[in-house]
Design a protein around this motif. Structure first.
Motif, mmCIF file in Angstrom:
data_model
loop_
_atom_site.group_PDB
_atom_site.id
_atom_site.type_symbol
_atom_site.label_atom_id
_atom_site.label_comp_id
_atom_site.label_asym_id
_atom_site.label_seq_id
_atom_site.Cartn_x
_atom_site.Cartn_y
_atom_site.Cartn_z
ATOM 1 N N VAL A 118 32.308 35.754 55.534
ATOM 2 C CA VAL A 118 32.795 36.615 54.452
ATOM 3 C C VAL A 118 33.344 35.726 53.339
ATOM 4 C CG1 VAL A 118 34.407 38.432 53.766
ATOM 5 C CG2 VAL A 118 33.362 38.495 56.039
ATOM 6 N N VAL A 119 32.803 35.902 52.155
ATOM 7 C CA VAL A 119 33.211 35.135 50.981
ATOM 8 C C VAL A 119 33.978 36.053 50.031
ATOM 9 C CG1 VAL A 119 32.401 33.861 48.947
ATOM 10 C CG2 VAL A 119 31.262 33.542 51.164
ATOM 11 N N GLY A 120 35.123 35.606 49.556
ATOM 12 C CA GLY A 120 35.867 36.331 48.536
ATOM 13 C C GLY A 120 35.666 35.685 47.182
ATOM 14 N N MET A 121 35.454 36.501 46.159
ATOM 15 C CA MET A 121 35.300 36.012 44.788
ATOM 16 C C MET A 121 36.362 36.641 43.901
ATOM 17 S SD MET A 121 32.793 33.881 43.801
ATOM 18 C CE MET A 121 32.541 34.370 42.093
ATOM 19 N N ILE A 122 37.119 35.799 43.188
ATOM 20 C CA ILE A 122 38.073 36.263 42.183
ATOM 21 C C ILE A 122 37.602 35.691 40.851
ATOM 22 C CG2 ILE A 122 40.470 36.250 41.417
ATOM 23 C CD1 ILE A 122 41.312 35.802 44.316
ATOM 24 N N TYR A 123 37.319 36.548 39.892
ATOM 25 C CA TYR A 123 36.697 36.045 38.662
ATOM 26 C C TYR A 123 37.122 36.883 37.469
ATOM 27 C CZ TYR A 123 33.363 39.769 39.956
ATOM 28 O OH TYR A 123 32.797 40.960 40.329
#
Length: 415
Positions: A118-123
Motif C-alpha cells: 500500500v502506497v500513500g501519496m500526499i501531493y
C-alpha cells in the motif's frame, strides 16, 4: 473525520493489495487501458469538476502559476490517458529476478521484485498526478491511497471515481485506488502515522509539504524534492545552443519542478552572451534577478542571496556571472536542491568534470533541464522525482515502486 473512517479505507486498500499482487500483467494492462479510455469518455465530468476548483482558486486570488498547475483541459486529459497507456506498454517489474545463484549446499537463491503493498501519496495542486500515481502503482502491484490538496478536491474526486469504475470493469478490486477521506490536516496526519497499514509514503509538492511529511511521518518516506535547477553556460559553450537550452529550461513551462530557476554564465563569454540571453528572457516575460553584471541591463532586478535559493515556479530567474567551472559548481553546491543541473559546453573535459562534481539526481550536458521527467526518460508516467539517495533517485518509474524479497528453494535442506 474519525480515525475509524481512515482505518476502514486503509484496510480496504490492504485487502485489495493482496488481490493485486496475484494479478497477471495482462489483467493489469487491461485495467490501465480501461482507465485511459474512461478518462476520455467521461472527460466532461472531470472538466466540470475542475472548473469548480478553478473558480474557487480564482476567488481566493491564487497565483497564476498555481492555477496553471491546477487546470485541466482536453489536451491534458489526453496526456493523462496516454501516460496510462504508456505504462501498460512497459514491462511488468513484479517478479523480475534481480540476482540468482545456486549455493554450495544446493539451495537455489533468487532475489525478486515485489510490490510495496500500500502506497500513500500526499501531493499538491496538480490533478494529473492522481492518474499518474494510480497507474504507476497499479502496474507495480500496489494499492494507492491518494491525498491531494484541497484546491483540487473536486477534480481529484471525479478522476478517482472514473478510475475506480474502470479498474472494476477489468476484474480488479476498485479499492486499489482510493482517496483518503477528509479535507483537514488531521487526515494527512492519519496517513502519515498509519505504519502497519501503509507501507511507504511519497510526498510531492513544495518544500514545506515535503519537510512536514519527512519530519512527522512514522511511515517510511521516499522523499521527492523541490527543483532549484541551474543552467551553467561554460566558456566553451556554443552560444546558440546555450540560448536555446536556457530559454527552453526556463520558459517551456515555468510552473514545474524541472524548470530552470538559476542561470550561471562564464565570464569569458558573458560579453557576448548576456545581451542575447537578457533580451530573449525579458522578451519571454521573464524577470531576471541578477548580480552586478546582469544588473547593468535595464529591467534586471538586483539579486539577493535569497534569490539564488528560491524555487520560483514562475517567470523569474536568478542569474550571475562566474569566473570558472569550479566557481559555477561551488554555487550549485551551495544553492541547488539536488534535482537537475545542466552545463552547456563543447569541451568534453569540462562536461566530464561537471557531471562528476555536481551531485544532483540528474545532470544534463547540452540539454534542457525540462528533460528530467519519467515520460521523457521512457519510464511512462512518473510518480515523482526523488532527490534523496536511498532506493530511488531521479524520476521514479515502475522499478522504483517495488521492493524485493528472497525466494530460497531447497529439497529438504536443513542447517
Amino acid at each position: 473525520m474519525s480515525t475509524s473512517a481512515f482505518t476502514a479505507v486503509a484496510q480496504r486498500a490492504r485487502r485489495a493489495s493482496f488481490d493485486l499482487a496475484l494479478a497477471t500483467r495482462a489483467t493489469k494492462d487491461a485495467a490501465l487501458h480501461a482507465m485511459a479510455e474512461a478518462l476520455l469518455e467521461r472527460s466532461q465530468e472531470i472538466l466540470t469538476a475542475n472548473a469548480v476548483d478553478l473558480d474557487r482558486a480564482r476567488s481566493a486570488a491564487t497565483p497564476a502559476n498555481i492555477i496553471d498547475r491546477l487546470r485541466l483541459d482536453d489536451a491534458r486529459l489526453h496526456a493523462m490517458a496516454q501516460g496510462l497507456r504508456d505504462v501498460a506498454g512497459l514491462p511488468d517489474p513484479v517478479g523480475e529476478v534481480l540476482r540468482g545463484s545456486t549455493l554450495a549446499n544446493g539451495l537455489e537463491l533468487r532475489q525478486v521484485r515485489v510490490p510495496f503493498g500500500v502506497v500513500g501519496m500526499i501531493y499538491e495542486a496538480r490533478p494529473n498526478v492522481t492518474a499518474d500515481a494510480a497507474g504507476i502503482c497499479l502496474k507495480s502491484g500496489n494499492a494507492v491511497l491518494l491525498r491531494g490538496s484541497s484546491s483540487a478536491r473536486d477534480s481529484n474526486a471525479a478522476i478517482v471515481a472514473v478510475l475506480r469504475d474502470a479498474v472494476a470493469t477489468a476484474g480488479l478490486p476498485a479499492d486499489v485506488v482510493q482517496l483518503v477521506p477528509g479535507e483537514t490536516h488531521e487526515s494527512v496526519k492519519e496517513l502519515m502515522r498509519a505504519r502497519g497499514l501503509v507501507d511507504v509514503l511519497i510526498p510531492r509538492g513544495g518544500a514545506g509539504l515535503i519537510r512536514s511529511v519527512v519530519e512527522e511521518s512514522t511511515v517510511p518516506v521516499i522523499e521527492t524534492g523541490v527543483g532549484n535547477c541551474h543552467v551553467y553556460v561554460d566558456s566553451a559553450a556554443d552560444l546558440d545552443k546555450a540560448l536555446a537550452v536556457v530559454l527552453n529550461s526556463k520558459t517551456h513551462r515555468n510552473s514545474v519542478c524541472n524548470a530552470a530557476e538559476s542561470l550561471l554564465v562564464h565570464s569569458e563569454v558573458a560579453g557576448q552572451f548576456l545581451p542575447r540571453v537578457v533580451e530573449a528572457l525579458q522578451g519571454a516575460g521573464v524577470t531576471i534577478h541578477g548580480d552586478e553584471t546582469f544588473a547593468n541591463f535595464d529591467g534586471v532586478v538586483t539579486a539577493t542571496e535569497e534569490d539564488y535559493r528560491v524555487e520560483y515556479l514562475a517567470a523569474d530567474i536568478a542569474a550571475r556571472v562566474v569566473g570558472s567551472l569550479e566557481e559555477a559548481v561551488e554555487h550549485i553546491r551551495t544553492f541547488s536542491s539536488g534535482h537537475t543541473d545542466a552545463i552547456v559546453t563543447e569541451d568534453l573535459g569540462a562536461a566530464r568534470r561537471f557531471t562528476a562534481m555536481v551531485d544532483s539526481a540528474a545532470v544534463m550536458v547540452n540539454a534542457s533541464t525540462r528533460f528530467t521527467d519519467g515520460g521523457e526518460f521512457g519510464f511512462g508516467a512518473e510518480i515523482g522525482i526523488s532527490t534523496q539517495k536511498l532506493h530511488a533517485r531521479g524520476p521514479m518509474g515502475l522499478p522504483e515502486m517495488t521492493s524485493s524479497k528472497y525466494v530460497v528453494t531447497g529439497d529438504g535442506h536443513v542447517r
